[in-house]
Design an enzyme around this catalytic site. Structure first.
Site, PDB file in Angstrom:
ATOM      1  N   HIS A 112      -3.282   7.205   2.164  1.00 17.95           N
ATOM      2  CA  HIS A 112      -3.621   6.080   1.688  1.00 17.95           C
ATOM      3  C   HIS A 112      -4.989   5.699   2.252  1.00 17.95           C
ATOM      4  CE1 HIS A 112      -4.013   1.851   1.031  1.00 17.95           C
ATOM      5  NE2 HIS A 112      -3.643   1.391   2.281  1.00 17.95           N
TER       6      HIS A 112
ATOM      7  N   CYS B 137       0.730  -1.181  -0.050  1.00 16.92           N
ATOM      8  CA  CYS B 137      -0.016   0.090  -0.063  1.00 16.92           C
ATOM      9  C   CYS B 137       0.901   1.165   0.023  1.00 16.92           C
ATOM     10  CB  CYS B 137      -0.951  -0.260   1.325  1.00 16.92           C
ATOM     11  SG  CYS B 137      -2.083  -1.363   1.109  1.00 16.92           S
TER      12      CYS B 137
ATOM     13  N   ASN C 132     -10.237   0.023  -0.132  1.00 17.00           N
ATOM     14  CA  ASN C 132      -8.970   0.106  -0.149  1.00 17.00           C
ATOM     15  C   ASN C 132      -7.987  -0.326  -1.484  1.00 17.00           C
ATOM     16  OD1 ASN C 132      -6.092  -0.390   0.168  1.00 17.00           O
ATOM     17  ND2 ASN C 132      -6.463  -0.784   2.547  1.00 17.00           N
TER      18      ASN C 132
HETATM   19  C1  LIG Z   1     -10.504  -4.555  10.191  1.00 24.87           C
HETATM   20  C2  LIG Z   1     -10.980  -3.599  10.935  1.00 24.87           C
HETATM   21  C3  LIG Z   1     -12.165  -2.747  10.353  1.00 24.87           C
HETATM   22  C4  LIG Z   1     -11.706  -4.173  12.038  1.00 24.87           C
HETATM   23  O1  LIG Z   1     -12.330  -3.530  12.961  1.00 24.87           O
HETATM   24  P1  LIG Z   1     -12.059  -3.676  14.524  1.00 24.87           P
HETATM   25  O2  LIG Z   1     -12.680  -2.440  15.062  1.00 24.87           O
HETATM   26  O3  LIG Z   1     -10.433  -3.812  14.716  1.00 24.87           O
HETATM   27  O4  LIG Z   1     -12.636  -5.165  14.962  1.00 24.87           O
HETATM   28  P2  LIG Z   1     -12.220  -6.287  15.633  1.00 24.87           P
HETATM   29  O5  LIG Z   1     -11.404  -7.345  15.034  1.00 24.87           O
HETATM   30  O6  LIG Z   1     -11.526  -5.957  17.130  1.00 24.87           O
HETATM   31  O7  LIG Z   1     -13.584  -6.880  16.219  1.00 24.87           O
HETATM   32  C5  LIG Z   1     -14.375  -6.277  16.987  1.00 24.87           C
HETATM   33  C6  LIG Z   1     -15.854  -6.879  17.097  1.00 24.87           C
HETATM   34  O8  LIG Z   1     -16.421  -6.965  15.590  1.00 24.87           O
HETATM   35  C7  LIG Z   1     -16.602  -8.375  15.335  1.00 24.87           C
HETATM   36  N1  LIG Z   1     -16.321  -8.179  13.829  1.00 24.87           N
HETATM   37  C8  LIG Z   1     -15.122  -8.502  13.342  1.00 24.87           C
HETATM   38  N2  LIG Z   1     -15.223  -8.315  11.816  1.00 24.87           N
HETATM   39  C9  LIG Z   1     -16.552  -8.157  11.674  1.00 24.87           C
HETATM   40  C10 LIG Z   1     -17.421  -8.023  10.280  1.00 24.87           C
HETATM   41  N3  LIG Z   1     -16.585  -8.097   9.325  1.00 24.87           N
HETATM   42  N4  LIG Z   1     -18.507  -8.016  10.445  1.00 24.87           N
HETATM   43  C11 LIG Z   1     -19.403  -7.895  11.650  1.00 24.87           C
HETATM   44  N5  LIG Z   1     -18.526  -7.990  12.870  1.00 24.87           N
HETATM   45  C12 LIG Z   1     -17.391  -8.243  12.894  1.00 24.87           C
HETATM   46  C13 LIG Z   1     -15.712  -9.036  16.067  1.00 24.87           C
HETATM   47  O9  LIG Z   1     -16.187 -10.451  16.096  1.00 24.87           O
HETATM   48  C14 LIG Z   1     -15.559  -8.384  17.546  1.00 24.87           C
HETATM   49  O10 LIG Z   1     -16.922  -8.563  18.208  1.00 24.87           O
HETATM   50  P3  LIG Z   1     -16.698  -8.885  19.505  1.00 24.87           P
HETATM   51  O11 LIG Z   1     -16.536  -7.220  20.133  1.00 24.87           O
HETATM   52  O12 LIG Z   1     -18.062  -9.261  20.003  1.00 24.87           O
HETATM   53  O13 LIG Z   1     -15.843  -9.701  20.172  1.00 24.87           O
HETATM   54  C15 LIG Z   1     -10.103  -2.673  11.617  1.00 24.87           C
HETATM   55  O14 LIG Z   1      -9.078  -3.601  12.429  1.00 24.87           O
HETATM   56  C16 LIG Z   1      -8.979  -2.002  10.436  1.00 24.87           C
HETATM   57  O15 LIG Z   1      -9.743  -1.362   9.549  1.00 24.87           O
HETATM   58  N6  LIG Z   1      -8.031  -2.307  10.457  1.00 24.87           N
HETATM   59  C17 LIG Z   1      -7.079  -1.610   9.625  1.00 24.87           C
HETATM   60  C18 LIG Z   1      -7.122  -2.365   8.418  1.00 24.87           C
HETATM   61  C19 LIG Z   1      -6.465  -1.612   7.188  1.00 24.87           C
HETATM   62  O16 LIG Z   1      -6.393  -0.268   7.049  1.00 24.87           O
HETATM   63  N7  LIG Z   1      -5.852  -2.592   6.257  1.00 24.87           N
HETATM   64  C20 LIG Z   1      -4.982  -1.996   5.340  1.00 24.87           C
HETATM   65  C21 LIG Z   1      -3.811  -1.361   5.807  1.00 24.87           C
HETATM   66  S1  LIG Z   1      -2.983  -0.758   4.547  1.00 24.87           S
END
Ligand SMILES: CC(C)(COP(=O)(O)OP(=O)(O)OC[C@H]1O[C@@H](n2cnc3c(N)ncnc32)[C@H](O)[C@@H]1OP(=O)(O)O)[C@@H](O)C(=O)NCCC(=O)NCCS
Length: 328
Positions: free
Chosen positions: A253, A117, A284
């Protein structure tokens, strides 16, 4: 020794958005999610995926042709093509060499780089350095990704994130500064926080091989990007010798709307700075995300020629690169 130009600048921009619009409704069933959750956690409403007639190559070519037309530069004037991509499925030859042929350029240096990225801002820095060093007069810098093919449709942390598209700029000589000094680096301790799910050797050893996908420790990446990248952005302004007051556009980004907001807050961006939010409709697109985001700002009139923009890209590695540019 060759003599370079006093400065380098972006002379033209081209973008290609994959044609198929995929709303959240189309991805939620396979990951037990909801439109509301995806929008709230990532800011994504829909993403673009390739249609049947589109390929990584066709998207990159379209973006390059547009960038050349915008810059009013003939393909024969291009001395080097640098493509940033992590989804070119041919290990060799480089996509850049094929583009060089398809564009009708005349034997330019042509190579791909792999910085995921962060790739576009790495390639832009290379292009700028080449023009100023005199090793090339005009460089075509491309970011292109076909991520839908390398996305697991059942992986809850990535299935809704990625999109397809390409962006390209022509970098050339300038009498005034147009591309500022890069601030770049990496945090190898977290080198596998974003990664290809399976090594090709393991894929081939599998009885039922499947295409590897991009895997990610979402929360780790989220924390790193939200806290560390604002510092890199501030360091970039420092190195350029300007402040947040001097920029018109902030084009990070497009990883996650909450990361964009966290960076803007940490940097205390003034009201007048327009912030790229292309991720809502594009997803993304990794190395293509910064030029695509700039493209949207052009299209909707948010960006004007002569504007000063802070670009910052970050991702797998974990690697990052940032610079200030003048919009062509
Ligand atoms: C992927 C992302 C959106 C997930 O969000 P998050 O807030 O970290 O989510 P978590 O993995 O901590 O999960 C939080 C809750 O949502 C749930 N959950 C995870 N993915 C889910 C989905 N796709 N849909 C619904 N619920 C989801 C989990 O089970 C968890 O539930 P709980 O609280 O009951 O245990 C986030 O981590 C993110 O954006 N990360 C960076 C991604 C990125 O930028 N990548 C590219 C970099 S170049």
């Amino acid at each position: 020794m060759p003599t370079g130009a006093p400065h380098a600048a972006i002379l033209g921009l081209g973008v290609h958005r994959a044609k198929r619009v995929v709303p959240n409704a189309d991805v939620i069933a396979a990951i037990d999610s909801s439109d509301e959750w995806i929008q709230q956690r990532s800011g994504i409403k829909e993403r673009r995926w390739v249609g049947p007639e589109e390929t990584l190559e066709s998207m990159a070519l379209a973006a390059c042709e547009q960038a050349l037309a915008h810059a009013d530069i003939d393909p024969a004037q291009i001395d080097a093509i640098v493509v940033a991509t992590c989804t070119h499925t041919m290990q060799t030859p480089a996509l850049a060499a094929k583009l060089a042929h398809l564009l009708g350029t005349q034997a330019p240096a042509a190579f791909d780089i792999s910085a995921a990225c962060a790739g576009f801002c790495h390639a832009l820095s290379l292009g700028s350095d080449m023009v100023r060093a005199g090793t090339a007069r005009h460089v075509l810098v491309v970011g292109a990704e076909l991520l839908s093919e390398m996305t697991s449709k059942t992986d809850r942390s990535t299935a809704f994130i990625f999109g397809d598209g390409a962006g390209a700029v022509v970098v050339g000589p300038s009498e005034t500064p147009g591309i500022g000094p890069v601030v770049w680096g990496s945090d190898g301790e977290q080198y596998d926080a974003i990664r290809q799910s399976t090594d090709w050797r393991e894929v081939l050893a599998d009885e039922h091989p499947v295409m590897p996908h991009i895997a990610m420790d979402g929360a780790t990446v989220f924390r790193w990007a939200s806290f560390e990248m604002a510092k890199v952005a501030a360091a970039t302004l420092d190195r350029t010798g300007i402040s947040v007051e001097d920029i018109d556009l902030f084009i990070p980004h497009q990883a996650n709307m909450r990361i964009i907001d966290a960076m803007a807050r940490a940097m205390k961006l003034p009201e007048h700075v327009r912030i790229a939010r292309d991720i809502a409709e594009q997803g993304n697109t990794s190395a293509a995300s910064v030029p695509l985001a700039l493209g949207r700002m052009y299209e909707d009139g948010t960006a004007k020629s002569g504007d000063i923009a802070l670009l910052i890209a970050f991702g797998a590695g974990l690697s990052y690169a940032a610079q200030v540019v003048r919009i062509p």
